[in-house]
Design a protein around this motif. Structure first.
Motif, PDB file in Angstrom:
ATOM      1  N   THR A 102     -14.232   0.644  -6.470  1.00  0.00           N
ATOM      2  CA  THR A 102     -15.519  -0.070  -6.432  1.00  0.00           C
ATOM      3  C   THR A 102     -15.353  -1.566  -6.667  1.00  0.00           C
ATOM      4  N   SER A 103     -14.263  -1.960  -7.338  1.00  0.00           N
ATOM      5  CA  SER A 103     -14.063  -3.376  -7.644  1.00  0.00           C
ATOM      6  C   SER A 103     -13.448  -4.151  -6.487  1.00  0.00           C
ATOM      7  N   ARG A 104     -13.029  -3.458  -5.433  1.00  0.00           N
ATOM      8  CA  ARG A 104     -12.416  -4.100  -4.273  1.00  0.00           C
ATOM      9  C   ARG A 104     -13.383  -4.106  -3.099  1.00  0.00           C
ATOM     10  N   THR A 105     -13.233  -5.111  -2.268  1.00  0.00           N
ATOM     11  CA  THR A 105     -14.006  -5.138  -1.030  1.00  0.00           C
ATOM     12  C   THR A 105     -13.502  -4.047  -0.090  1.00  0.00           C
ATOM     13  N   VAL A 106     -14.213  -3.867   0.998  1.00  0.00           N
ATOM     14  CA  VAL A 106     -13.786  -2.911   2.014  1.00  0.00           C
ATOM     15  C   VAL A 106     -12.380  -3.259   2.500  1.00  0.00           C
ATOM     16  N   ARG A 107     -12.158  -4.536   2.813  1.00  0.00           N
ATOM     17  CA  ARG A 107     -10.829  -4.946   3.259  1.00  0.00           C
ATOM     18  C   ARG A 107      -9.794  -4.719   2.164  1.00  0.00           C
ATOM     19  N   GLY A 108     -10.159  -4.999   0.939  1.00  0.00           N
ATOM     20  CA  GLY A 108      -9.243  -4.795  -0.181  1.00  0.00           C
ATOM     21  C   GLY A 108      -8.841  -3.349  -0.354  1.00  0.00           C
ATOM     22  N   ASN A 109      -9.774  -2.416  -0.108  1.00  0.00           N
ATOM     23  CA  ASN A 109      -9.449  -1.001  -0.193  1.00  0.00           C
ATOM     24  C   ASN A 109      -8.449  -0.594   0.884  1.00  0.00           C
ATOM     25  N   VAL A 110      -8.638  -1.127   2.083  1.00  0.00           N
ATOM     26  CA  VAL A 110      -7.725  -0.787   3.173  1.00  0.00           C
ATOM     27  C   VAL A 110      -6.356  -1.421   2.942  1.00  0.00           C
ATOM     28  N   ARG A 121       0.649 -11.043   2.235  1.00  0.00           N
ATOM     29  CA  ARG A 121      -0.806 -11.187   2.242  1.00  0.00           C
ATOM     30  C   ARG A 121      -1.374 -11.318   3.656  1.00  0.00           C
ATOM     31  N   ARG A 122      -0.781 -12.179   4.484  1.00  0.00           N
ATOM     32  CA  ARG A 122      -1.319 -12.379   5.831  1.00  0.00           C
ATOM     33  C   ARG A 122      -1.199 -11.116   6.675  1.00  0.00           C
ATOM     34  N   GLU A 123      -0.051 -10.437   6.562  1.00  0.00           N
ATOM     35  CA  GLU A 123       0.147  -9.215   7.343  1.00  0.00           C
ATOM     36  C   GLU A 123      -0.818  -8.124   6.894  1.00  0.00           C
ATOM     37  N   ARG A 124      -1.054  -8.039   5.584  1.00  0.00           N
ATOM     38  CA  ARG A 124      -2.015  -7.055   5.060  1.00  0.00           C
ATOM     39  C   ARG A 124      -3.407  -7.326   5.619  1.00  0.00           C
ATOM     40  N   ALA A 125      -3.825  -8.577   5.571  1.00  0.00           N
ATOM     41  CA  ALA A 125      -5.169  -8.932   6.043  1.00  0.00           C
ATOM     42  C   ALA A 125      -5.311  -8.639   7.533  1.00  0.00           C
ATOM     43  N   ARG A 126      -4.289  -9.005   8.306  1.00  0.00           N
ATOM     44  CA  ARG A 126      -4.348  -8.776   9.755  1.00  0.00           C
ATOM     45  C   ARG A 126      -4.476  -7.291  10.063  1.00  0.00           C
ATOM     46  N   LYS A 127      -3.640  -6.493   9.413  1.00  0.00           N
ATOM     47  CA  LYS A 127      -3.650  -5.060   9.722  1.00  0.00           C
ATOM     48  C   LYS A 127      -4.924  -4.391   9.229  1.00  0.00           C
ATOM     49  N   ALA A 128      -5.391  -4.794   8.061  1.00  0.00           N
ATOM     50  CA  ALA A 128      -6.622  -4.207   7.529  1.00  0.00           C
ATOM     51  C   ALA A 128      -7.794  -4.469   8.460  1.00  0.00           C
ATOM     52  N   LEU A 129      -7.896  -5.686   8.977  1.00  0.00           N
ATOM     53  CA  LEU A 129      -8.988  -6.018   9.892  1.00  0.00           C
ATOM     54  C   LEU A 129      -8.861  -5.247  11.203  1.00  0.00           C
ATOM     55  N   GLU A 130      -7.641  -5.041  11.684  1.00  0.00           N
ATOM     56  CA  GLU A 130      -7.432  -4.234  12.885  1.00  0.00           C
ATOM     57  C   GLU A 130      -7.921  -2.803  12.667  1.00  0.00           C
ATOM     58  N   LEU A 162      -4.984   5.355   7.544  1.00  0.00           N
ATOM     59  CA  LEU A 162      -4.188   4.983   8.719  1.00  0.00           C
ATOM     60  C   LEU A 162      -3.271   3.790   8.461  1.00  0.00           C
ATOM     61  N   ALA A 163      -3.341   3.219   7.267  1.00  0.00           N
ATOM     62  CA  ALA A 163      -2.631   1.967   6.997  1.00  0.00           C
ATOM     63  C   ALA A 163      -1.120   2.104   7.152  1.00  0.00           C
ATOM     64  N   GLY A 164      -0.575   3.249   6.814  1.00  0.00           N
ATOM     65  CA  GLY A 164       0.869   3.437   6.898  1.00  0.00           C
ATOM     66  C   GLY A 164       1.355   3.925   8.243  1.00  0.00           C
ATOM     67  N   ASP A 165       0.515   3.835   9.264  1.00  0.00           N
ATOM     68  CA  ASP A 165       0.845   4.340  10.605  1.00  0.00           C
ATOM     69  C   ASP A 165       1.308   5.792  10.557  1.00  0.00           C
ATOM     70  N   PRO A 166       0.487   6.667   9.997  1.00  0.00           N
ATOM     71  CA  PRO A 166       0.919   8.057   9.834  1.00  0.00           C
ATOM     72  C   PRO A 166       0.982   8.803  11.158  1.00  0.00           C
ATOM     73  N   LYS A 167       1.773   9.853  11.176  1.00  0.00           N
ATOM     74  CA  LYS A 167       1.800  10.777  12.304  1.00  0.00           C
ATOM     75  C   LYS A 167       0.858  11.946  12.062  1.00  0.00           C
ATOM     76  N   VAL A 168       0.553  12.186  10.781  1.00  0.00           N
ATOM     77  CA  VAL A 168      -0.301  13.309  10.376  1.00  0.00           C
ATOM     78  C   VAL A 168      -1.440  12.779   9.525  1.00  0.00           C
ATOM     79  N   LEU A 169      -2.647  13.258   9.790  1.00  0.00           N
ATOM     80  CA  LEU A 169      -3.816  12.905   8.991  1.00  0.00           C
ATOM     81  C   LEU A 169      -4.391  14.179   8.401  1.00  0.00           C
ATOM     82  N   LEU A 170      -4.461  14.228   7.068  1.00  0.00           N
ATOM     83  CA  LEU A 170      -5.019  15.375   6.361  1.00  0.00           C
ATOM     84  C   LEU A 170      -6.430  15.023   5.903  1.00  0.00           C
TER      85      LEU A 170
END
Length: 355
Positions: A102-110, A121-130, A162-170
């Motif tokens: 709850t203390s993080r923004t939506v982007r921060g959670n991702v 930091r830049r790579e995290r922000a780019r991927k989170a927004l994608e 999806l952040a870790g580019d998974p092959k499986v989603l549970l």
């Protein structure tokens, strides 16, 4: 993509043992949306937690993408635990109650799992927004979870998974806290991600409508065991399948002297006038006691309960006629007011019959 072999989980306390999983064998092919369905206490949640070793099985093996996770060291606090941590990055998980900070923004959670993976930091922000754009929430990046609807929170949870580019989603009952329309939209998103990203999705649910909406294959769990498993199409075409009966519960019993016959229509047979042909060919007054049609796994499927008058020879000829036309035919044991599905509401004899 996912295989469990003789998977067993026993919880032990001072005075008793509870067997949550009892020799579960499961096979999920790459690219499938696979549903595991069962009532509360069937072992579904324990199963999904064992698939990524949040719970370590008492015995048996879990293999994901060719790697036996149960053979990896459980210690995450030192170097020996790295193989398990690395294997888990290829397995995303979404939860019933979202589990957002709850203390993080939506982007921060991702971004959280990306921080753990060591991205800058830049790579995290780019991927989170994608990822937020992928789930339709690019405009909510700066919002906080308290400002989101339930469906939006679940979409954030999916983006994070999806952040870790998974092959499986549970998915652990990911739609059970949502209203029906939001559930449909989240299920459409999961199916779209399955197709776009080639994800293998395993979802736990107690709702048959979820299986109907998105699943290619399904397994029924009861008492810690898998009692049925297969593609939805094959299960619907299997006489006596519990899952088929639960997906399309039928009720109704005939007048004395009639024989109840349950039919499953699939594919091309759903558009054929089979019942009218049957009636004309054998000069029978066929009673339709109940019927249901829906789209299951992208295919139109229907089930119908009819009553055939006449003697055993006439019934046998009619059944052979129906089977020759590609229908799955069952002759269930039916008594008045007894539904096929234990969860289906009973109807009065003759209610809804069409002659």
């Amino acid at each position: 993509m996912i295989t469990t072999t003789d998977l067993t989980k026993v919880y032990r306390s001072r005075d008793r043992e509870v067997t949550a999983l009892d020799g579960v064998n499961l096979h999920v092919r790459p690219g499938q949306v696979f549903g595991v369905i069962g009532r509360s206490g069937a072992g579904k949640s324990t199963l999904i937690r064992c698939l990524n070793l949040l719970e370590r099985p008492t015995s048996g093996t879990v293999t994901v993408d060719g790697q036996d996770l149960t053979a990896l060291d459980r210690r995450s606090s030192h170097r020996a635990g790295r193989p398990l941590r690395e294997a888990r990055t290829h397995i995303g998980m979404i939860f019933q109650h979202f589990n957002l900070l709850t203390s993080r923004t939506v982007r921060g959670n991702v971004e959280l799992p990306l921080e753990i993976l060591g991205l800058g930091r830049r790579e995290r922000a780019r991927k989170a927004l994608e990822l937020l754009d992928l789930v339709g929430l690019a405009d909510k990046a700066r919002a906080y979870p308290s400002q989101l609807s339930g469906g939006q929170k679940q979409r954030v949870g999916i983006a994070r998974a999806l952040a870790g580019d998974p092959k499986v989603l549970l998915s652990d009952e990911a739609t059970s806290a949502l209203d029906p329309e939001t559930t449909r939209s989240v299920l459409r998103l999961l199916r779209d991600l399955n197709r776009q990203l080639g994800l293998t999705v395993l979802l736990i649910t107690h709702e048959m409508d979820v299986v109907k909406a998105v699943c290619d294959s399904a397994a029924l769990m009861e008492g810690g065991r898998v009692t049925e498993s297969g593609t939805v199409a094959d299960l619907l075409a299997t006489p006596g399948s519990r899952l088929a009966h639960e997906l399309f519960p039928l009720t109704g019993s005939p007048a004395p002297g009639g024989t109840v016959v349950d039919l499953t229509f699939d594919g091309e047979s759903t558009g054929r006038p089979v019942i009218s042909q049957l009636s004309r060919t054998f000069d029978l007054d066929v009673s339709i006691l109940g019927a249901a049609m829906d789209t299951v796994g992208g295919h139109q499927v229907g089930r119908m309960r009819i009553a055939l008058p006449g003697d055993a020879a006439q019934t046998a000829a009619a059944v052979a006629f129906l089977r020759d036309r590609g229908l799955t035919v069952e002759l269930p044991a039916v008594t008045a007011d007894t539904p096929v599905s234990a969860d289906a509401p009973a109807t009065a004899p003759g209610e809804g019959a069409v002659r």
